[in-house]
Design a protein around this motif. Structure first.
Motif, PDB file in Angstrom:
ATOM      1  N   SER A 125       0.831  -1.204   0.000  1.00  0.00           N
ATOM      2  CA  SER A 125       0.000   0.000   0.000  1.00  0.00           C
ATOM      3  C   SER A 125       0.867   1.256   0.000  1.00  0.00           C
ATOM      4  O   SER A 125       0.576   2.220  -0.721  1.00  0.00           O
ATOM      5  N   ILE A 126       1.944   1.259   0.777  1.00  0.00           N
ATOM      6  CA  ILE A 126       2.839   2.418   0.848  1.00  0.00           C
ATOM      7  C   ILE A 126       3.503   2.655  -0.506  1.00  0.00           C
ATOM      8  O   ILE A 126       3.567   3.788  -1.002  1.00  0.00           O
ATOM      9  N   LEU A 127       4.004   1.583  -1.119  1.00  0.00           N
ATOM     10  CA  LEU A 127       4.654   1.722  -2.417  1.00  0.00           C
ATOM     11  C   LEU A 127       3.682   2.258  -3.462  1.00  0.00           C
ATOM     12  O   LEU A 127       4.037   3.118  -4.280  1.00  0.00           O
ATOM     13  N   ALA A 128       2.452   1.768  -3.424  1.00  0.00           N
ATOM     14  CA  ALA A 128       1.455   2.244  -4.383  1.00  0.00           C
ATOM     15  C   ALA A 128       1.099   3.697  -4.121  1.00  0.00           C
ATOM     16  O   ALA A 128       0.902   4.480  -5.054  1.00  0.00           O
ATOM     17  N   SER A 129       1.009   4.080  -2.832  1.00  0.00           N
ATOM     18  CA  SER A 129       0.686   5.464  -2.489  1.00  0.00           C
ATOM     19  C   SER A 129       1.778   6.422  -2.930  1.00  0.00           C
ATOM     20  O   SER A 129       1.502   7.574  -3.284  1.00  0.00           O
ATOM     21  N   CYS A 130       3.028   5.952  -2.898  1.00  0.00           N
ATOM     22  CA  CYS A 130       4.144   6.827  -3.259  1.00  0.00           C
ATOM     23  C   CYS A 130       4.397   6.874  -4.762  1.00  0.00           C
ATOM     24  O   CYS A 130       4.625   7.943  -5.321  1.00  0.00           O
ATOM     25  N   TRP A 131       4.389   5.694  -5.396  1.00  0.00           N
ATOM     26  CA  TRP A 131       4.869   5.637  -6.786  1.00  0.00           C
ATOM     27  C   TRP A 131       3.798   5.212  -7.781  1.00  0.00           C
ATOM     28  O   TRP A 131       3.973   5.402  -8.981  1.00  0.00           O
TER      29      TRP A 131
END
Length: 859
Positions: A538-544
């Motif tokens: 989720s964090i990776l998707a939110s950032c990139w």
């Protein structure tokens, strides 16, 4: 079992259903949940046409909150045995010898015990002309509705009264878009609560917001104006003209019933009560603003709540319960300006000494009032910044010894850092929440019983649920008590990462980390688990915003994200194409219908104005997506912790009540934030007027049209624990609205815990709504542009995940029911219901299997 304190069929009548009268009933039910079993009948008489509501936040009515939003009464509260609420029921007289009440409609009621909770009335100075049209008081929702009607045909407004309520009222007039003036008889604002220097700074701050202040003005009469409806003529020969006038010059106890039936009344009004809140008639109690204890009338809600607790205890047989007075310290935000008054703020104690700090450029003023020996804090004034309120209040309430350099309590951080007060120094009897009389000991008791989160602690003790000023101290008590009990106070995601989700987000963003492997190699240990992998995904998707099924991300996803569809109880999947704002063309409707017929899918309109297609097996998903994508549809992300829907009404396009194009705004918002991944799912609503057909105030982000722009509400949700959204900003233009939403969403994404809804996140913010407003609207942390840039990066990287999956052979290879076969699952059986296929129950499956093949009729 009958309660020992109750005689058979004891009738308790409560005259008044305001905040304090309602709190009495709540306190009584906590002690005696089953009223009939205790031989108790309670009748509550409310003079207004609606049940108790929150007068403390009454000004929010002008910012879009409805009467229902302000209600303090949960659905069904008064619908229980032994409890009756009568609205529109005014008590006309009391006959003490007969113990009867006569109502204005002629009805009579007998009482065994009577609780007077009649409150107060606004004081209107005896000024000639005070009863002219468009002259109002500021007390009830009906008063506010009348003010709204006047405001709609006015361009200017004057408030007579510069105290707490007067300034709240001035904010209401300003929120209505009126040129606003405050007229005060005293030489400064809030003369009762703060000193001269604090009043002067407050005046400058408020005038800087566009409100004109006139102090030391005595109004002699109100006449016709030359350029407006009214002219206020002052004793100094000057005058002021206005279209609308509101009196907010203080309150007077409603003690007319006490006077009528010859109860003792205080020298300055109010029903005289003893420490048990009994009047001069032992069968009659008085609580709240209508009561006078030791010749003092209390105009704040906290003392009224304490009186309500005492009387409820007395009625329930707890004879030792007593009212011992109340602390009148207050902390509030007036038109965005923090103001706090603690203890002897005026420095009236003989021999007292003062320490003051003033910062003119930053418009801050702070003053400490010390005892003659300098060892004890007697009072304080804070204007412009009230962050030290909780600490200073505890010094005053508990008589704690001051540090060697008490000035450090109010000086800004520097070489000599401010001196904090550790909660360990507070006794268990220390009152943490004065509004609801919650002590440190009560908080510690709840924590010892397993309440380990701030939101849950607030819910079970009520601490911090009224004005919210004590929430930071409640959080300190929680953390200190958990540590004392040996409970590890950790916010680590799991054993593989010694970091919170917020810290991991920061590490990913600052370090430019783009894969789980890279993150765990640099900042974690082991191989990860089912907790940290989806969280990091989720964090990776939110950032990139990389494709979630790319080989490096695929192992991190849970079932729904892995198949870009929602798994159902029978192992099939549902497919939800995006229908932005609920707007769909006839051709698109026909296409969805044809696809559903072709693949034998069950269809249903969702609560978010989309069409759900149920019953697809994994190997069928790519073909269904292809047909939808070819028809112009995109993934609706119903499977992801992402933006789900932006629900809208038809707005000004069709509706005769609509004041803005809600569909157009909803389309812009949904296309802007589609695909945005977050700690939990996010739902929007956009309503074209305050009739609120899109139910925006029950959404994570709610937008409601006004004639001047858009009101923005945040952190609402339905579900198991519904929460009403709160107003973040009013009358925003489109650019300001989108900027605020960008900042809000990205701040939530950065700081929330995994699987934490916006409502729960909001409940656990130490600074509450004021802190959130400061971060998002005033950019108090200086990260506004950074949040906007981060959102722009995510938006720029958007791609429909179904379309990318169809273009990626490796992904399509994964989308099978069986790894080694392209066949479907024969165990998936449907039957027909209401003309559509649904999953067969186990019993239906067995029955079908038992039938000869020629007779079986599955769908």
């Amino acid at each position: 079992m009958r309660h020992p304190a109750m005689a058979p069929h004891t009738h308790v009548v409560v005259a008044g259903n305001g905040m304090v009268g309602h709190r009495f009933v709540e306190e009584l039910l906590q002690r005696i949940p089953d009223l009939p079993a205790a031989g108790l009948q309670v009748t509550v008489l409310g003079e207004e046409p609606r049940a108790a509501y929150d007068r403390v936040h009454l000004s929010e009515f002008f910012a879009g909150r409805s009467a229902d939003d302000l209600s303090l009464v949960t659905p069904g509260f008064y619908e229980r045995p032994g409890l009756t609420l009568r609205l529109g029921a005014r008590v006309a007289s009391i006959e003490r010898r007969e113990r009867t009440l006569r109502l204005a409609d002629g009805d009579q009621l007998h009482y065994d015990q009577l609780v007077l909770a009649t409150g107060s009335v606004p004081f209107v100075p005896p000024i000639p002309g005070r009863d002219r049209d468009h002259c109002h008081v500021y007390r009830t929702i009906e008063d506010l509705q009348a003010m709204q009607a006047s405001g709609a045909v006015s361009s200017s407004g004057v408030v007579i009264g510069g105290g707490l309520l007067g300034l709240e009222c001035a904010k209401a007039l300003r929120d209505m878009g009126l040129g606003t003036h405050v007229v005060e008889f005293a030489p400064r604002l809030m003369a009762v609560q703060i000193d001269e220097a604090g009043g002067a700074l407050l005046r400058r701050r408020i005038e800087g917001l566009g409100v004109q202040v006139h102090t030391s003005r005595q109004t002699l009469e109100i006449t016709d104006g030359a350029t407006a409806r009214h002219r206020l003529v002052f004793a100094d020969g000057t005058h002021l003209e206005t279209d609308m006038l509101v009196f907010s010059a203080g309150i007077r106890p409603r003690d007319e019933l006490a006077r009528q039936c010859a109860l003792a009344v205080g020298p300055r009004g109010g029903v005289v009560i003893d420490d048990q809140c009994r009047s001069s008639d032992p069968a009659i109690f008085a609580i709240g603003e209508c009561a006078a204890w030791n010749e003092q009338v209390f105009g704040l809600v906290a003392p009224g709540y304490e009186m309500a607790r005492v009387v409820a205890a007395q009625v329930a047989g707890e004879a030792t319960a007593a009212f011992r007075g109340a602390d009148l310290s207050t902390k509030l935000k007036l038109m965005g300006v923090d103001v706090a008054s603690i203890g002897d703020a005026q420095g009236r104690t003989p021999g007292c000494r003062s320490i003051a700090f003033s910062d003119e450029p930053k418009q801050l003023y702070k003053r400490l009032v010390l005892s003659a020996d300098g060892k004890t804090l007697l009072g304080a004034v804070l204007v412009g910044d009230a962050s030290e309120y909780g600490t200073l209040l505890q010094y005053v309430l508990n008589g704690l010894a001051l540090p060697a350099a008490p000035e450090q309590l109010i000086l800004p951080a520097g070489d000599g850092a401010p001196v904090g007060l550790g909660v360990d120094a507070l006794p268990d009897t220390a009152q943490i929440c004065s509004c609801n009389n919650v002590s440190k000991g009560q908080l510690c008791g709840a924590i010892a019983e397993g309440v380990h989160e701030l939101g849950a602690l607030k819910a079970c003790t009520r601490a911090g649920t009224s004005c919210g000023g004590c929430v930071p101290l409640v959080q300190q008590v929680l953390k200190a008590e958990l540590k004392r009990q040996g409970v590890a106070v950790t916010n680590h995601v799991c054993e593989h990462f010694p970091h919170s989700r917020q810290e991991l987000h920061h590490l990913v963003r600052v370090g430019g980390i783009r894969s789980f492997g890279e993150l765990i190699a640099k900042h974690g240990r082991g191989h990860g688990c089912d907790i940290c992998k989806p969280a990091v995904a989720s964090i990776l998707a939110s950032c990139w915003n990389d494709f979630v099924l790319a080989p490096k991300h695929l192992p991190l996803q849970d079932t729904n994200d892995r198949f870009l569809a929602n798994i159902q109880k029978d192992g099939t999947y549902s497919v939800v194409p995006r229908v932005p704002a609920g707007e769909i063309t006839p051709a698109q409707l026909i296409t969805i219908g044809q696809i559903a017929q072709r693949h034998k899918l069950y269809t249903k309109i969702t609560g978010g104005q989309r069409i759900d297609l149920f019953g697809a097996q994994a190997h069928e998903l790519p073909q269904i997506w292809r047909e939808l994508v070819d028809a112009g549809f995109e993934s609706g992300h119903a499977y992801g912790k992402a933006l789900r829907t932006v629900k809208s009404c038809v707005g000004s396009t069709w509706c005769r009540y609509g004041v803005q194009d809600s569909v157009g705004m909803a389309l812009r918002l949904e296309h802007r934030y589609k695909g945005l991944r977050a700690p939990h799912k996010i739902k929007f609503g956009v309503s074209g007027c305050t009739r609120e057909c899109a139910e925006a105030q029950g959404k994570d982000v709610g937008v409601i049209a006004t004639e001047r722009g858009w009101n923005l509400y945040v952190c609402g949700n339905g579900g198991m624990k519904p929460r009403h959204a709160e107003l973040l900003a009013s009358d925003l233009d489109e650019a300001g609205l989108i900027r605020a939403i960008d900042r809000f969403l990205m701040f939530y994404i950065r700081t929330a815990d995994r699987l934490q809804r916006t409502s729960t996140w909001r409940d656990n913010l130490e600074g509450g709504l004021d802190y959130l407003k400061a971060v998002v609207m005033q950019d108090s942390l200086g990260i506004g542009e950074e949040l906007e840039a981060a959102m722009a990066q995510v938006i720029g990287a958007y791609a429909c995940e179904w379309k990318v999956a169809l273009q990626t052979p490796a992904t399509l290879q994964q989308l099978r029911t069986f790894v080694n076969s392209e066949a479907g699952d024969a165990n998936v059986v449907f039957v027909e219901e209401r003309g559509q296929p649904r999953p067969a129950t186990p019993e239906e499956k067995r029955a079908l299997q038992a039938q000869p093949a020629a007779e079986a009729t599955p769908v």
